[in-house]
Design a protein around this motif. Structure first.
Motif, short mmCIF file in Angstrom:
data_model
loop_
_atom_site.label_atom_id
_atom_site.label_comp_id
_atom_site.label_asym_id
_atom_site.label_seq_id
_atom_site.Cartn_x
_atom_site.Cartn_y
_atom_site.Cartn_z
N GLU A 51 -19.97 -9.13 -11.48
CA GLU A 51 -20.73 -10.36 -11.20
C GLU A 51 -22.20 -10.03 -11.01
OE1 GLU A 51 -19.34 -12.44 -7.75
OE2 GLU A 51 -20.95 -13.91 -7.82
N ASN A 52 -23.07 -10.87 -11.61
CA ASN A 52 -24.51 -10.68 -11.42
C ASN A 52 -24.94 -11.38 -10.14
OD1 ASN A 52 -27.23 -10.28 -11.56
ND2 ASN A 52 -27.45 -10.98 -13.68
N GLU A 53 -24.72 -10.70 -9.02
CA GLU A 53 -25.09 -11.24 -7.71
C GLU A 53 -25.83 -10.14 -6.97
OE1 GLU A 53 -25.18 -11.82 -3.68
OE2 GLU A 53 -23.52 -10.56 -4.37
N ARG A 54 -26.96 -10.48 -6.36
CA ARG A 54 -27.86 -9.49 -5.76
C ARG A 54 -27.13 -8.52 -4.82
NH1 ARG A 54 -29.97 -8.13 -1.42
NH2 ARG A 54 -28.73 -9.73 -0.38
N GLY A 55 -26.33 -9.07 -3.88
CA GLY A 55 -25.64 -8.23 -2.91
C GLY A 55 -24.63 -7.30 -3.58
N LEU A 56 -23.88 -7.84 -4.54
CA LEU A 56 -22.87 -7.02 -5.21
C LEU A 56 -23.52 -5.91 -6.04
CD1 LEU A 56 -19.87 -6.53 -5.77
CD2 LEU A 56 -20.07 -8.10 -7.71
N LYS A 57 -24.66 -6.21 -6.64
CA LYS A 57 -25.36 -5.17 -7.42
C LYS A 57 -25.80 -4.03 -6.50
CE LYS A 57 -28.09 -8.07 -9.63
NZ LYS A 57 -29.16 -8.52 -10.55
N LYS A 58 -26.30 -4.39 -5.31
CA LYS A 58 -26.69 -3.35 -4.33
C LYS A 58 -25.44 -2.57 -3.89
CE LYS A 58 -29.27 -2.55 -0.08
NZ LYS A 58 -28.23 -1.70 0.55
N ASP A 59 -24.32 -3.28 -3.68
CA ASP A 59 -23.07 -2.62 -3.29
C ASP A 59 -22.65 -1.59 -4.33
OD1 ASP A 59 -22.93 -4.17 -0.99
OD2 ASP A 59 -21.61 -5.68 -1.90
N TRP A 60 -22.76 -1.95 -5.62
CA TRP A 60 -22.40 -1.02 -6.69
C TRP A 60 -23.26 0.25 -6.62
CZ3 TRP A 60 -18.69 -0.11 -10.09
CH2 TRP A 60 -17.85 -1.15 -10.49
N LEU A 61 -24.57 0.06 -6.43
CA LEU A 61 -25.48 1.21 -6.39
C LEU A 61 -25.17 2.09 -5.19
CD1 LEU A 61 -28.91 -0.46 -7.37
CD2 LEU A 61 -27.18 0.53 -8.86
N ASP A 62 -24.98 1.47 -4.01
CA ASP A 62 -24.68 2.23 -2.79
C ASP A 62 -23.34 2.96 -2.92
OD1 ASP A 62 -27.00 1.22 -1.74
OD2 ASP A 62 -26.02 -0.26 -0.43
N PHE A 63 -22.35 2.25 -3.46
CA PHE A 63 -21.01 2.84 -3.62
C PHE A 63 -21.06 4.04 -4.57
CE2 PHE A 63 -16.89 2.95 -5.91
CZ PHE A 63 -16.07 3.30 -4.84
N ALA A 64 -21.76 3.87 -5.69
CA ALA A 64 -21.85 4.95 -6.68
C ALA A 64 -22.50 6.19 -6.06
CB ALA A 64 -22.64 4.47 -7.90
N LYS A 65 -23.61 5.97 -5.34
CA LYS A 65 -24.30 7.11 -4.71
C LYS A 65 -23.39 7.83 -3.73
CE LYS A 65 -28.84 5.05 -5.15
NZ LYS A 65 -29.68 4.01 -4.55
N LYS A 66 -22.66 7.05 -2.93
CA LYS A 66 -21.78 7.63 -1.90
C LYS A 66 -20.63 8.41 -2.53
CE LYS A 66 -20.55 6.27 2.74
NZ LYS A 66 -20.50 5.15 3.70
N LEU A 67 -20.11 7.89 -3.64
CA LEU A 67 -18.96 8.49 -4.31
C LEU A 67 -19.24 9.93 -4.75
CD1 LEU A 67 -16.22 7.19 -4.97
CD2 LEU A 67 -17.12 6.61 -7.23
N VAL A 68 -20.48 10.22 -5.09
CA VAL A 68 -20.82 11.55 -5.62
C VAL A 68 -21.71 12.35 -4.65
CG1 VAL A 68 -20.51 11.06 -8.07
CG2 VAL A 68 -22.67 10.46 -6.96
#
Ligand code: ZN
Length: 131
Positions: A51-68
């Protein structure tokens, strides 16, 4: 038919909505019903549907960084982007979507994103439209 376009990214991790560009190509193609394959010839970026939603896009970036985070990656000794390669492989470098009467059969909250994981870079997106 095979098409391509370029996207210049600005951040190391960034989500770029490419839905309109893909839908335009499907509209302009001579095929009414079929599938569109969206592919990146890159191993440090990915294609995701979300979904193109501001909060979710930030969540994706934060989650990706944390995952690695927290790893001592061997590949970082060479060019310091093991995180980018690993996330790219996990998320995938392509997606196929069906279309009918030139309209992609995606859900309301399924926008097509290029997920930059090692920007800023100039990325090529390859689109194959099949009957
Ligand atoms: Zn590398």
């Amino acid at each position: 038919m095979i098409y391509q376009f370029n996207i210049s990214t600005k951040e190391r991790y960034q989500l770029v909505d490419i839905t309109d560009k893909i839908e335009d190509l499907v509209l302009k193609s001579e095929i009414n019903n079929g599938s569109v394959f969206v592919f990146l010839p890159h191993s440090t970026a990915a294609i995701i549907l979300t979904e193109n939603e501001r909060g979710l896009k930030k969540d994706w970036l934060d989650f990706a960084k944390k995952l690695v985070s927290g790893f001592n990656f061997e590949h970082d000794l060479i060019d310091n982007n093991a995180d980018s390669h690993i996330l790219s492989g996990l998320l995938g470098q392509g997606k196929t979507l069906p279309f009918k009467n030139k309209k992609i059969l995606r859900g309301t909250w399924q926008q097509i994103f290029l997920f930059e994981l090692d920007g800023p870079k100039n990325r090529t997106v390859i689109i194959q439209i099949n009957q």
